[in-house]
Scaffold this active site. Structure first.
Site, PDB file in Angstrom:
ATOM      1  N   TRP A  56     -26.380 -24.073  26.907  1.00 21.48           N
ATOM      2  CA  TRP A  56     -26.217 -22.608  26.970  1.00 21.48           C
ATOM      3  C   TRP A  56     -26.094 -22.029  25.577  1.00 21.48           C
ATOM      4  O   TRP A  56     -26.674 -20.981  25.282  1.00 21.48           O
ATOM      5  CB  TRP A  56     -25.016 -22.243  27.838  1.00 21.48           C
ATOM      6  CG  TRP A  56     -25.153 -22.717  29.258  1.00 21.48           C
ATOM      7  CD1 TRP A  56     -24.364 -23.633  29.884  1.00 21.48           C
ATOM      8  CD2 TRP A  56     -26.157 -22.328  30.212  1.00 21.48           C
ATOM      9  NE1 TRP A  56     -24.811 -23.823  31.176  1.00 21.48           N
ATOM     10  CE2 TRP A  56     -25.906 -23.042  31.406  1.00 21.48           C
ATOM     11  CE3 TRP A  56     -27.235 -21.441  30.178  1.00 21.48           C
ATOM     12  CZ2 TRP A  56     -26.694 -22.896  32.545  1.00 21.48           C
ATOM     13  CZ3 TRP A  56     -28.030 -21.295  31.308  1.00 21.48           C
ATOM     14  CH2 TRP A  56     -27.752 -22.018  32.471  1.00 21.48           C
ATOM     15  N   ASP A  67     -19.159 -16.810  24.962  1.00 15.00           N
ATOM     16  CA  ASP A  67     -19.614 -17.053  26.320  1.00 15.00           C
ATOM     17  C   ASP A  67     -18.495 -17.845  27.000  1.00 15.00           C
ATOM     18  O   ASP A  67     -18.264 -19.015  26.698  1.00 15.00           O
ATOM     19  CB  ASP A  67     -20.923 -17.862  26.285  1.00 15.00           C
ATOM     20  CG  ASP A  67     -21.425 -18.220  27.684  1.00 15.00           C
ATOM     21  OD1 ASP A  67     -20.740 -17.912  28.678  1.00 15.00           O
ATOM     22  OD2 ASP A  67     -22.520 -18.824  27.763  1.00 15.00           O
ATOM     23  N   LYS A  77     -18.844 -19.090  38.246  1.00 19.40           N
ATOM     24  CA  LYS A  77     -18.055 -20.306  38.005  1.00 19.40           C
ATOM     25  C   LYS A  77     -16.595 -20.066  38.384  1.00 19.40           C
ATOM     26  O   LYS A  77     -16.014 -20.821  39.138  1.00 19.40           O
ATOM     27  CB  LYS A  77     -18.120 -20.745  36.538  1.00 19.40           C
ATOM     28  CG  LYS A  77     -19.388 -21.393  35.971  1.00 19.40           C
ATOM     29  CD  LYS A  77     -20.676 -21.107  36.603  1.00 19.40           C
ATOM     30  CE  LYS A  77     -21.883 -21.791  36.005  1.00 19.40           C
ATOM     31  NZ  LYS A  77     -22.391 -21.231  34.783  1.00 19.40           N
TER      32      LYS A  77
HETATM   33  C1  LIG Z   1     -23.761 -21.040  34.054  1.00 19.39           C
HETATM   34  C2  LIG Z   1     -23.648 -20.668  32.624  1.00 19.39           C
HETATM   35  C3  LIG Z   1     -24.527 -19.754  32.012  1.00 19.39           C
HETATM   36  C4  LIG Z   1     -25.685 -19.135  32.755  1.00 19.39           C
HETATM   37  O1  LIG Z   1     -25.255 -18.154  33.612  1.00 19.39           O
HETATM   38  P1  LIG Z   1     -26.292 -17.262  34.439  1.00 19.39           P
HETATM   39  O2  LIG Z   1     -25.370 -16.311  35.108  1.00 19.39           O
HETATM   40  O3  LIG Z   1     -27.019 -18.168  35.369  1.00 19.39           O
HETATM   41  O4  LIG Z   1     -27.212 -16.598  33.482  1.00 19.39           O
HETATM   42  C5  LIG Z   1     -24.320 -19.439  30.688  1.00 19.39           C
HETATM   43  N1  LIG Z   1     -23.320 -19.995  29.983  1.00 19.39           N
HETATM   44  C6  LIG Z   1     -22.463 -20.873  30.528  1.00 19.39           C
HETATM   45  C7  LIG Z   1     -21.371 -21.449  29.700  1.00 19.39           C
HETATM   46  C8  LIG Z   1     -22.607 -21.246  31.860  1.00 19.39           C
HETATM   47  O5  LIG Z   1     -21.755 -22.122  32.412  1.00 19.39           O
END
Ligand SMILES: *Cc1c(COP(=O)(O)O)cnc(C)c1O
Length: 355
Positions: A99, A166, A190
């Protein structure tokens, strides 16, 4: 049979949040209508949005001067929205996984994006420690929890510049000093809600500094001015997010979550380290409290499929590892009960006894 949901995302949510959502889908606030079929500008939904925003601020002790947004597009859209809105001269990125790499790649379309360190050399199994962040960057981007590789930043990194994070897979799992951050974003699926909404917490004075034109839908300022209702927000995921936030509050807030998360992770890692059939993949000091990655120990690889089937027969769901790590990944987010972690530990012990 009782299921133990270790899925990485979309993933387990508090039962209370799911039941409250199911109820509101059928009859929202005793209106005789579904939350899915009423105006997002009506007073009932407006109250949901308002309360969700207030609870985010309360749970994370968000200081004055920050805005809370609920946007569409997932965390992946933030990979581009962040540099679109914040990158004027230069930005720094810590590359700790898939990511983080994607975030860095998007930033490079907008300006100079410096990779200050990367752990790609060891398949992202650790968090780089020795690096310097130039003082003249617009922000320093980190991924606080690396969902795929099972590593997590235990503390905010030391840097004299504003952090952008993030936090998709560890938001609300522990207290955070929001004042260190210019922007925090998290896809909901998540630790917060069902897929479809992304939480953004942004420091207002980070905005309005870039010279490029920003399309309205990608412009944080437009969303702030419109209280996340510039267009129709993802109403149902926002509703579920509010239910999860209420649940977190009822369980002692993020400090309560952290205590439970530490306890859950400790018993699972202890078993991985003790059991002669398994071994962890992440550097011990960087182990994630949210995503626990492990593989069969050397010489036991041929048992991988057997263990997967054995665990599945006991109700374990979603423990197959991501293809870039292999083995197993048990995601033990906020909503995961201690009993399910204990059930996995028991399965590992039982499997060891059989082999
Ligand atoms: C799952 C995840 C993403 C992607 O998220 P989307 O909502 O599918 O775009 C980005 N960063 C992290 C750390 C993730 O766990």
């Amino acid at each position: 049979m009782q299921k133990h949901n270790f899925s990485a995302g979309p993933s387990i949510l508090p039962r209370e949040a799911i039941e409250a959502t199911a109820q509101a889908v059928l009859n929202f606030n005793n209106s005789g209508l579904s939350v899915m079929e009423v105006s997002h500008r009506g007073k009932d939904f407006d109250a949901v949005m308002h309360e969700a925003r207030i609870l985010v601020k309360e749970l994370l002790s968000v200081p004055e001067g920050y805005s809370v947004l609920f946007l569409g597009g997932g965390a992946s859209l933030q990979f581009c929205m962040v540099p679109f809105n914040l990158l004027e001269r230069k930005a720094a990125y810590l590359n700790t996984g898939t990511w983080a790499s994607k975030a860095l790649k998007e930033a490079r379309a907008f300006g100079e994006a410096l990779e200050v360190a990367s752990s790609k050399d060891a398949n992202f199994s650790y968090i780089p420690k020795n690096y310097t962040v130039p003082a003249d960057v617009d922000y320093f981007h980190i991924t606080t929890n690396n969902t795929i590789f099972g590593t997590e930043l235990a503390d905010d990194p030391k840097a004299d510049v504003m952090l952008v994070a993030d936090m998709s897979s560890d938001i609300f799992s522990r207290p955070v000093d929001v004042s260190r951050y210019g922007l925090i974003y998290a896809g909901a699926q998540k630790n917060l809600s069902c897929a479809g909404v992304t939480l953004v917490i942004v420091k207002d004075d980070m905005l309005g500094k870039v010279s490029r034109h920003i399309p309205s839908m990608l412009n944080y300022k437009i969303h702030i001015e419109n209280d996340s209702m510039y267009n129709t927000p993802p109403v149902l995921p926002v509703y579920t997010a509010l239910q999860t936030l209420k649940w977190i509050k009822s369980k002692g807030g993020v400090a309560g979550m952290q205590q439970r998360n530490r306890e859950k992770a400790a018993i699972l890692y202890r078993e991985i380290d003790r059991n002669r059939l398994f071994k962890g993949t992440a550097a011990v000091e960087d182990r994630s409290l949210m995503n626990v990655c492990f593989v069969m120990a050397d010489g036991c690889q041929e048992l991988e499929k057997d263990f997967l089937e054995f665990a599945q027969s006991l109700g374990m769901v979603g423990i197959k590892g991501h293809r870039s790590v292999g083995g197993f990944r048990a995601s033990i987010y906020n909503a995961m009960p201690l009993e399910s972690v204990q059930a996995l530990v028991n399965a590992m012990k039982e499997f060891e006894a059989k082999h």
